[in-house]
Scaffold this motif. Structure first.
Motif, PDB file in Angstrom:
ATOM      1  N   ASP A 108       0.827  -1.200   0.000  1.00  0.00           N
ATOM      2  CA  ASP A 108       0.000   0.000   0.000  1.00  0.00           C
ATOM      3  C   ASP A 108       0.867   1.257   0.000  1.00  0.00           C
ATOM      4  OD1 ASP A 108      -2.233  -1.579   0.097  1.00  0.00           O
ATOM      5  OD2 ASP A 108      -2.517  -1.401   2.261  1.00  0.00           O
ATOM      6  N   THR A 109       0.348   2.313  -0.615  1.00  0.00           N
ATOM      7  CA  THR A 109       1.068   3.587  -0.634  1.00  0.00           C
ATOM      8  C   THR A 109       0.617   4.469   0.524  1.00  0.00           C
ATOM      9  OG1 THR A 109      -0.588   4.580  -2.081  1.00  0.00           O
ATOM     10  CG2 THR A 109       1.317   3.545  -3.136  1.00  0.00           C
ATOM     11  N   HIS A 110       1.505   5.375   0.931  1.00  0.00           N
ATOM     12  CA  HIS A 110       1.190   6.325   1.999  1.00  0.00           C
ATOM     13  C   HIS A 110       2.135   7.510   1.857  1.00  0.00           C
ATOM     14  CE1 HIS A 110       0.727   8.133   5.991  1.00  0.00           C
ATOM     15  NE2 HIS A 110      -0.416   7.489   6.059  1.00  0.00           N
ATOM     16  N   PRO A 111       1.660   8.732   2.023  1.00  0.00           N
ATOM     17  CA  PRO A 111       2.532   9.904   1.855  1.00  0.00           C
ATOM     18  C   PRO A 111       3.685   9.968   2.848  1.00  0.00           C
ATOM     19  CG  PRO A 111       0.374  10.539   2.722  1.00  0.00           C
ATOM     20  CD  PRO A 111       0.253   9.123   2.274  1.00  0.00           C
ATOM     21  N   LEU A 112       3.626   9.206   3.926  1.00  0.00           N
ATOM     22  CA  LEU A 112       4.704   9.208   4.908  1.00  0.00           C
ATOM     23  C   LEU A 112       5.529   7.922   4.845  1.00  0.00           C
ATOM     24  CD1 LEU A 112       2.838  10.714   8.026  1.00  0.00           C
ATOM     25  CD2 LEU A 112       4.181  11.910   6.282  1.00  0.00           C
ATOM     26  N   SER A 113       5.397   7.179   3.752  1.00  0.00           N
ATOM     27  CA  SER A 113       6.105   5.904   3.635  1.00  0.00           C
ATOM     28  C   SER A 113       7.616   6.075   3.650  1.00  0.00           C
ATOM     29  CB  SER A 113       5.694   5.186   2.337  1.00  0.00           C
ATOM     30  OG  SER A 113       4.390   4.684   2.437  1.00  0.00           O
ATOM     31  N   THR A 114       8.093   7.151   3.029  1.00  0.00           N
ATOM     32  CA  THR A 114       9.532   7.333   2.833  1.00  0.00           C
ATOM     33  C   THR A 114      10.014   8.586   3.544  1.00  0.00           C
ATOM     34  OG1 THR A 114       9.269   6.333   0.647  1.00  0.00           O
ATOM     35  CG2 THR A 114      11.355   7.441   1.087  1.00  0.00           C
ATOM     36  N   ASP A 115      11.130   8.465   4.261  1.00  0.00           N
ATOM     37  CA  ASP A 115      11.725   9.626   4.922  1.00  0.00           C
ATOM     38  C   ASP A 115      12.202  10.638   3.887  1.00  0.00           C
ATOM     39  OD1 ASP A 115      11.370   8.547   7.451  1.00  0.00           O
ATOM     40  OD2 ASP A 115      13.319   7.530   7.420  1.00  0.00           O
ATOM     41  N   PRO A 116      12.281  11.922   4.246  1.00  0.00           N
ATOM     42  CA  PRO A 116      12.841  12.922   3.326  1.00  0.00           C
ATOM     43  C   PRO A 116      14.248  12.521   2.889  1.00  0.00           C
ATOM     44  CG  PRO A 116      11.805  13.980   5.217  1.00  0.00           C
ATOM     45  CD  PRO A 116      11.826  12.516   5.515  1.00  0.00           C
ATOM     46  N   ILE A 117      14.621  12.918   1.676  1.00  0.00           N
ATOM     47  CA  ILE A 117      15.913  12.536   1.121  1.00  0.00           C
ATOM     48  C   ILE A 117      17.062  12.943   2.044  1.00  0.00           C
ATOM     49  CG2 ILE A 117      17.517  12.871  -0.792  1.00  0.00           C
ATOM     50  CD1 ILE A 117      15.153  11.109  -1.481  1.00  0.00           C
ATOM     51  N   ALA A 118      17.027  14.163   2.558  1.00  0.00           N
ATOM     52  CA  ALA A 118      18.113  14.638   3.422  1.00  0.00           C
ATOM     53  C   ALA A 118      18.275  13.741   4.645  1.00  0.00           C
ATOM     54  CB  ALA A 118      17.853  16.076   3.846  1.00  0.00           C
ATOM     55  N   GLU A 119      17.150  13.276   5.188  1.00  0.00           N
ATOM     56  CA  GLU A 119      17.208  12.390   6.352  1.00  0.00           C
ATOM     57  C   GLU A 119      17.747  11.019   5.980  1.00  0.00           C
ATOM     58  OE1 GLU A 119      14.110  10.624   9.706  1.00  0.00           O
ATOM     59  OE2 GLU A 119      13.633  12.490   8.642  1.00  0.00           O
ATOM     60  N   GLN A 120      17.353  10.530   4.803  1.00  0.00           N
ATOM     61  CA  GLN A 120      17.875   9.243   4.341  1.00  0.00           C
ATOM     62  C   GLN A 120      19.391   9.286   4.194  1.00  0.00           C
ATOM     63  OE1 GLN A 120      15.877   7.273   1.007  1.00  0.00           O
ATOM     64  NE2 GLN A 120      14.191   8.718   1.235  1.00  0.00           N
ATOM     65  N   VAL A 121      19.892  10.347   3.557  1.00  0.00           N
ATOM     66  CA  VAL A 121      21.329  10.465   3.334  1.00  0.00           C
ATOM     67  C   VAL A 121      22.064  10.608   4.668  1.00  0.00           C
ATOM     68  CG1 VAL A 121      23.140  11.894   2.304  1.00  0.00           C
ATOM     69  CG2 VAL A 121      21.043  11.411   1.023  1.00  0.00           C
ATOM     70  N   ALA A 122      21.495  11.367   5.586  1.00  0.00           N
ATOM     71  CA  ALA A 122      22.136  11.570   6.887  1.00  0.00           C
ATOM     72  C   ALA A 122      22.269  10.263   7.653  1.00  0.00           C
ATOM     73  CB  ALA A 122      21.342  12.586   7.706  1.00  0.00           C
ATOM     74  N   ASN A 123      21.378   9.318   7.401  1.00  0.00           N
ATOM     75  CA  ASN A 123      21.389   8.046   8.133  1.00  0.00           C
ATOM     76  C   ASN A 123      22.219   6.960   7.449  1.00  0.00           C
ATOM     77  OD1 ASN A 123      19.766   8.918  10.288  1.00  0.00           O
ATOM     78  ND2 ASN A 123      17.890   8.524   9.134  1.00  0.00           N
ATOM     79  N   ILE A 124      22.837   7.277   6.324  1.00  0.00           N
ATOM     80  CA  ILE A 124      23.697   6.307   5.643  1.00  0.00           C
ATOM     81  C   ILE A 124      25.060   6.261   6.330  1.00  0.00           C
ATOM     82  CG2 ILE A 124      24.929   5.795   3.494  1.00  0.00           C
ATOM     83  CD1 ILE A 124      22.538   7.006   1.995  1.00  0.00           C
ATOM     84  N   HIS A 125      25.505   5.080   6.667  1.00  0.00           N
ATOM     85  CA  HIS A 125      26.809   4.908   7.301  1.00  0.00           C
ATOM     86  C   HIS A 125      27.849   4.643   6.221  1.00  0.00           C
ATOM     87  CE1 HIS A 125      24.685   4.741  11.101  1.00  0.00           C
ATOM     88  NE2 HIS A 125      23.929   3.752  10.639  1.00  0.00           N
ATOM     89  N   LEU A 126      28.853   5.498   6.174  1.00  0.00           N
ATOM     90  CA  LEU A 126      29.912   5.358   5.184  1.00  0.00           C
ATOM     91  C   LEU A 126      31.120   4.658   5.804  1.00  0.00           C
ATOM     92  CD1 LEU A 126      29.706   8.884   3.516  1.00  0.00           C
ATOM     93  CD2 LEU A 126      28.777   6.723   2.665  1.00  0.00           C
ATOM     94  N   PRO A 127      31.865   3.917   5.004  1.00  0.00           N
ATOM     95  CA  PRO A 127      33.017   3.186   5.545  1.00  0.00           C
ATOM     96  C   PRO A 127      34.157   4.128   5.909  1.00  0.00           C
ATOM     97  CG  PRO A 127      32.966   3.011   3.160  1.00  0.00           C
ATOM     98  CD  PRO A 127      31.689   3.689   3.553  1.00  0.00           C
ATOM     99  N   ASP A 128      34.955   3.706   6.858  1.00  0.00           N
ATOM    100  CA  ASP A 128      36.143   4.466   7.238  1.00  0.00           C
ATOM    101  C   ASP A 128      37.232   4.187   6.206  1.00  0.00           C
ATOM    102  OD1 ASP A 128      38.263   5.745   8.370  1.00  0.00           O
ATOM    103  OD2 ASP A 128      38.190   4.701  10.298  1.00  0.00           O
ATOM    104  N   THR A 129      37.575   5.213   5.446  1.00  0.00           N
ATOM    105  CA  THR A 129      38.588   5.022   4.394  1.00  0.00           C
ATOM    106  C   THR A 129      39.917   5.688   4.746  1.00  0.00           C
ATOM    107  OG1 THR A 129      37.725   6.983   3.241  1.00  0.00           O
ATOM    108  CG2 THR A 129      36.834   4.846   2.597  1.00  0.00           C
ATOM    109  N   ARG A 130      40.082   6.068   6.016  1.00  0.00           N
ATOM    110  CA  ARG A 130      41.352   6.678   6.418  1.00  0.00           C
ATOM    111  C   ARG A 130      42.456   5.627   6.383  1.00  0.00           C
ATOM    112  NH1 ARG A 130      39.515   9.034  12.096  1.00  0.00           N
ATOM    113  NH2 ARG A 130      38.633   6.914  12.079  1.00  0.00           N
ATOM    114  N   PRO A 131      43.638   5.986   5.905  1.00  0.00           N
ATOM    115  CA  PRO A 131      44.734   5.035   5.865  1.00  0.00           C
ATOM    116  C   PRO A 131      45.170   4.625   7.261  1.00  0.00           C
ATOM    117  CG  PRO A 131      45.518   7.248   5.360  1.00  0.00           C
ATOM    118  CD  PRO A 131      44.015   7.326   5.405  1.00  0.00           C
ATOM    119  N   THR A 132      45.476   3.353   7.430  1.00  0.00           N
ATOM    120  CA  THR A 132      45.948   2.857   8.712  1.00  0.00           C
ATOM    121  C   THR A 132      47.445   3.112   8.866  1.00  0.00           C
ATOM    122  OG1 THR A 132      46.296   0.681   7.742  1.00  0.00           O
ATOM    123  CG2 THR A 132      44.190   1.076   8.819  1.00  0.00           C
ATOM    124  N   ARG A 133      47.874   3.398  10.072  1.00  0.00           N
ATOM    125  CA  ARG A 133      49.292   3.690  10.319  1.00  0.00           C
ATOM    126  C   ARG A 133      50.066   2.402  10.604  1.00  0.00           C
ATOM    127  NH1 ARG A 133      49.405   9.129  14.096  1.00  0.00           N
ATOM    128  NH2 ARG A 133      48.351  10.512  12.608  1.00  0.00           N
TER     129      ARG A 133
END
Length: 272
Positions: free
Chosen positions: A247-272
């Protein structure tokens, strides 16, 4: 000394277009480029958050009023073949499997065209030519394999899967097969064989793309035990497919900005 800092992935949203799974609906995707020396880490991390790869792009559905599409994967250690699936494995015991680097061939393209013309003549890939097909297979910045299945007696190529190797599993990016071998249930068999490959490699998951309640095209995925779906930022075991709604609903999906903010990105810093 000048240091170059890693650039965080930039996320974008596609324009709405007709949904390929549920009639009368519009789909929209959140996507980012997959490139650079940390492509493997980014692909691993976002795959675990419901994203899928298409060539050099990672995407996830982000429709305005619909959240029916759910990323699906199989916990291979929780999987138990049904009686029907065991029969499918037995019927295909005469197939030879060959895994190789992602390189397109004429035989693959011919099988691909036969598959599309039979199963998806109206789909988005229907007009794909040989050069676009080669790009789909070969343009990958990560560890990918082409898994081919041939008939042992006739040597006929009857099944192909473009498969990514992730840190925690295998991802079947796209698969196609000979439509005239109905009794073999080749689509099911290739999934069963990939479960076996993952188990042998000690990888815990097989990623299958999206499962969509209400879509007949995607119904077969719910027939595999050990299936998990990505909901609300976490993977959950699939218990009853009938409990999910399209079923569809106008509140089914979070706003794009909120979706992006909740994405976890990998740690790409070089290890020493």
């Amino acid at each position: 000394m000048r240091h170059t800092l890693p650039i965080a992935p930039q996320f974008y949203v596609t324009a709405p277009q007709p949904c390929p799974y549920l009639e009368g609906r519009m789909e929209r995707k959140l996507f980012t480029a997959l490139q650079g020396e940390n492509a493997d880490k980014l692909n691993d991390s976002l795959s675990q958050q419901g994203f899928r790869r298409s060539q050099n792009v990672l995407y996830r559905p982000s429709c305005a009023e619909c959240s029916a599409c759910l990323s699906a994967r199989i916990d291979v250690n929780a999987f138990t073949a049904s009686r029907s699936q065991r029969r499918t494995m037995h019927r295909n015991a005469d197939l030879n499997r060959r895994a190789s680097s992602p390189w397109a061939s004429e035989a693959q393209y011919e099988l691909f065209r036969t598959y599309l013309d039979s199963r998806h003549a109206e789909g988005g890939m229907a007009d794909m030519d040989v050069f676009e097909f080669a790009a789909m297979i070969e343009e990958t910045p990560i560890r990918s394999r082409v898994v081919e299945y041939t008939d042992e007696a006739s040597k006929e190529l009857i099944g192909v899967s473009l498969t990514d190797v992730l840190s925690d599993g295998l991802s079947m990016v796209y698969s196609f097969y000979a439509p005239d071998h109905l009794k073999r249930s080749l689509g099911t068999y290739m999934i069963l064989d990939h479960i076996r490959i993952a188990q042998e490699a000690g990888l815990p998951y097989l990623y299958l793309g999206y499962w969509v309640p209400g879509s007949q095209k995607m119904g077969y995925k719910a027939k595999f035990s050990g299936l998990e779906v990505y909901i609300g930022g976490q993977w959950q075991a699939m218990r009853d497919p009938e409990a999910f709604s399209a079923d569809t609903h106008p509140l089914s999906t979070d706003p794009i900005a909120e979706q992006v903010a909740n994405i976890h990105l990998p740690d790409t810093r070089p290890t020493r």
